[in-house]
Design an enzyme around this catalytic site. Structure first.
Site, PDB file in Angstrom:
ATOM      1  N   PRO A   1       3.015  -1.727   7.198  1.00  0.00           N
ATOM      2  CA  PRO A   1       4.212  -0.889   7.188  1.00  0.00           C
ATOM      3  C   PRO A   1       3.884   0.596   7.033  1.00  0.00           C
ATOM      4  O   PRO A   1       2.849   0.944   6.470  1.00  0.00           O
ATOM      5  CB  PRO A   1       4.999  -1.400   5.987  1.00  0.00           C
ATOM      6  N   HIS A   2       4.780   1.421   7.536  1.00  0.00           N
ATOM      7  CA  HIS A   2       4.627   2.875   7.432  1.00  0.00           C
ATOM      8  C   HIS A   2       5.978   3.476   7.091  1.00  0.00           C
ATOM      9  O   HIS A   2       6.965   3.124   7.726  1.00  0.00           O
ATOM     10  CB  HIS A   2       4.117   3.448   8.756  1.00  0.00           C
ATOM     11  N   PRO A   3       6.074   4.339   6.146  1.00  0.00           N
ATOM     12  CA  PRO A   3       5.047   4.745   5.191  1.00  0.00           C
ATOM     13  C   PRO A   3       4.975   3.747   4.034  1.00  0.00           C
ATOM     14  O   PRO A   3       5.989   3.202   3.616  1.00  0.00           O
ATOM     15  CB  PRO A   3       5.535   6.094   4.704  1.00  0.00           C
TER      16      PRO A   3
ATOM     17  N   GLU B   1      -1.113   1.668   3.536  1.00  0.00           N
ATOM     18  CA  GLU B   1      -1.854   2.523   4.466  1.00  0.00           C
ATOM     19  C   GLU B   1      -3.113   3.093   3.817  1.00  0.00           C
ATOM     20  O   GLU B   1      -4.093   3.371   4.505  1.00  0.00           O
ATOM     21  CB  GLU B   1      -0.981   3.674   4.958  1.00  0.00           C
TER      22      GLU B   1
END
Length: 70
Positions: free
Chosen positions: A48-50, A54
């Site tokens: 997933p982002h954000p 990450e």
């Protein structure tokens, strides 16, 4: 954070994380080292982002010299 993979096997022997809130994403590296995961195996999932995840994925891509975003 840096990730380093074994040159012969591609396995992740460990990871270094320093900073605020690193206790959240470190479990990803702990699980990967226990499972003898390789860099290729860690680089392929879509994360997933954000998100804090990450911070685990991008150093793996950097170590493999793969683009961060494509």
């Amino acid at each position: 954070m840096e990730s380093v993979f074994d040159g012969e096997t591609g396995e992740l022997p460990g990871a270094h994380m320093i900073g605020a809130d690193v206790t959240e994403p470190i479990h990803g590296f702990a699980a990967a080292t226990s499972a003898e995961a390789t860099g290729a195996g860690l680089a392929d999932p879509v994360l997933p982002h954000p998100a804090l995840s990450e911070s685990v994925h991008e150093p793996v891509l950097k170590a493999l010299r793969r683009p961060l975003h494509h």
